[in-house]
Design an enzyme around this catalytic site. Structure first.
Site, mmCIF file in Angstrom:
data_model
loop_
_atom_site.group_PDB
_atom_site.id
_atom_site.type_symbol
_atom_site.label_atom_id
_atom_site.label_comp_id
_atom_site.label_asym_id
_atom_site.label_seq_id
_atom_site.Cartn_x
_atom_site.Cartn_y
_atom_site.Cartn_z
ATOM 1 N N GLU A 18 0.845 -1.201 0.000
ATOM 2 C CA GLU A 18 0.000 0.000 0.000
ATOM 3 C C GLU A 18 0.877 1.247 0.000
ATOM 4 O O GLU A 18 1.845 1.339 0.739
ATOM 5 C CB GLU A 18 -0.898 0.030 1.248
ATOM 6 C CG GLU A 18 -1.803 1.249 1.283
ATOM 7 C CD GLU A 18 -2.547 1.422 2.590
ATOM 8 O OE1 GLU A 18 -3.600 0.782 2.753
ATOM 9 O OE2 GLU A 18 -2.082 2.193 3.458
ATOM 10 N N GLN A 200 -7.553 -4.809 8.054
ATOM 11 C CA GLN A 200 -6.932 -3.743 8.838
ATOM 12 C C GLN A 200 -5.698 -4.338 9.509
ATOM 13 O O GLN A 200 -5.654 -5.543 9.764
ATOM 14 C CB GLN A 200 -7.955 -3.269 9.889
ATOM 15 C CG GLN A 200 -7.483 -2.172 10.801
ATOM 16 C CD GLN A 200 -7.130 -0.919 10.020
ATOM 17 O OE1 GLN A 200 -6.056 -0.873 9.395
ATOM 18 N NE2 GLN A 200 -7.986 0.074 10.038
#
Ligand code: FAD
Length: 319
Positions: A18, A200
């Site tokens: 990411e 998450q």
């Protein structure tokens, strides 16, 4: 056979990273090199975050375009829908499709702290549905070339689809009103057409090992890819917990608190993330997603310690 230094390595476990749209000129200047270094490890995709309420729209799109232009790695564009009307959200999706994006991470996003317009889309599941609808309107049918007639195409049965990933929460979502609401939400996202879940960040492999069977028992069949962030300082840990709503991992926090040096804290964070990733692979994780915060060194170091990439990929000059 020894590989030439600097050639691209292929990870044996699917990996992805990411990135955040750069917020300063210095980070923006480094971004092409960061993209190149991560792409050289052969990831499945590079995901690009999106500020809630569209705050990073132009910068996210620019980073997505950098990835498309410089590499053969597909970008995965995060999109958030909180506060948006259907028309605005559809226009946003169309803009990213027009740029060449075929993978999305559909996120609801968090409403602004001081409150803001409620918007028409209230869950990530609705955004998943919208992305598929916009794509179906853009490309309602597929085409295939006719043998011997290169300029002529016939209609094919299957239309080009896009991949839509969604967020999952191993330890629950802070906004859940009951213990399983985040699993119900994940089921709703799957029913809406999601094809992948990315979690998450969390700190203990046993939390993932407990979550996946609960999700499967509820009917979730999506691959659930764990998200891992090497937390390389105490300050970073505090900020990360604030943003994610995760509980403090006492073991890691104590070790970071008593370590006086920055290098020592960095080593603790990388060792912790490496052990976590190893435990996750042992628990059957199908892939690893690394949160880099635009600082690829720690993420690459974790993968190198797991033997998933070669050491030359760590070197700046290997790009
Ligand atoms: P949803 O899945 O729609 O809902 C979140 C949770 O709310 C559910 O899990 C459930 O527990 C609860 N809930 C509340 N009401 C209901 C209801 N009526 N029905 C069902 N469930 C309900 N944020 C950004 O701003 N930009 C990003 O780029 C970004 N990227 C992310 C990437 C990943 C991998 C993850 C895990 C998070 C990311 N976030 C990002 C954070 C995200 O915006 C927050 O987690 C947000 O609070 C929820 O978004 P969601 O897509 O999980 O929402």
């Amino acid at each position: 056979m020894p590989q030439p230094t600097g050639s691209a390595a292929r990870a044996t476990v699917p990996i992805s990273f990411e990135l955040l749209p750069p917020r300063s000129p210095a980070v923006a200047a480094r971004m092409p090199a960061t993209v190149d270094r991560l792409a050289a490890t052969g990831p499945q995709f590079l995901s690009v975050t999106y500020g809630a309420g569209g705050s990073s729209r132009a910068a996210s799109l620019e980073l997505v375009q950098t990835i498309l232009e410089r590499t053969s790695v597909p970008p995965m564009a995060h999109l958030t829908c909180v506060g948006a009307t259907h028309t605005e959200a559809a226009a946003l999706v169309r803009q990213f499709l027009d740029a060449g994006v075929r993978r999305f991470l559909a996120i609801r996003g968090d409403p602004p702290k001081g409150g803001g317009p409620a918007g028409e889309l209230t869950s990530a599941a609705q955004l998943v549905q919208l992305i598929h609808r916009v794509q179906a309107e853009r490309e309602p049918y597929g085409e295939r070339p006719l043998p011997g007639l290169p300029a002529v195409h016939a209609l094919s049965g299957s239309r080009p689809r896009v991949e839509v990933a969604v967020a999952a929460f191993v330890n629950g979502h802070p906004g859940s009103r009951h213990a399983n609401q985040h699993i119900d939400a994940l089921l709703a996202k799957q029913a809406a057409g999601a094809t992948l879940a990315i979690t998450q960040l969390f700190f203990h492999a046993e939390d993932y090992a407990a979550f996946v069977p609960r999700a499967r028992a509820a009917g979730v069949t999506l691959p659930i890819v764990p998200g891992i962030m090497p937390v390389t300082s105490l300050a970073r840990l505090r900020r990360t917990l604030e943003l994610s709503g995760e509980d403090t991992p006492a073991d890691l926090a104590i070790r970071l608190e008593i370590e006086p040096t920055a290098e020592g804290q960095r080593e603790i964070g990388i060792a912790h993330a490496t052990d976590l990733a190893r435990g996750l692979l042992d628990a059957g994780a199908p892939a690893l997603h690394l949160y880099t915060l635009n600082q690829p060194d720690a993420a690459l170091e974790v993968l190198a310690r797991l033997d998933l990439i070669r050491v030359p990929d760590l070197l700046e000059d290997s790009r």
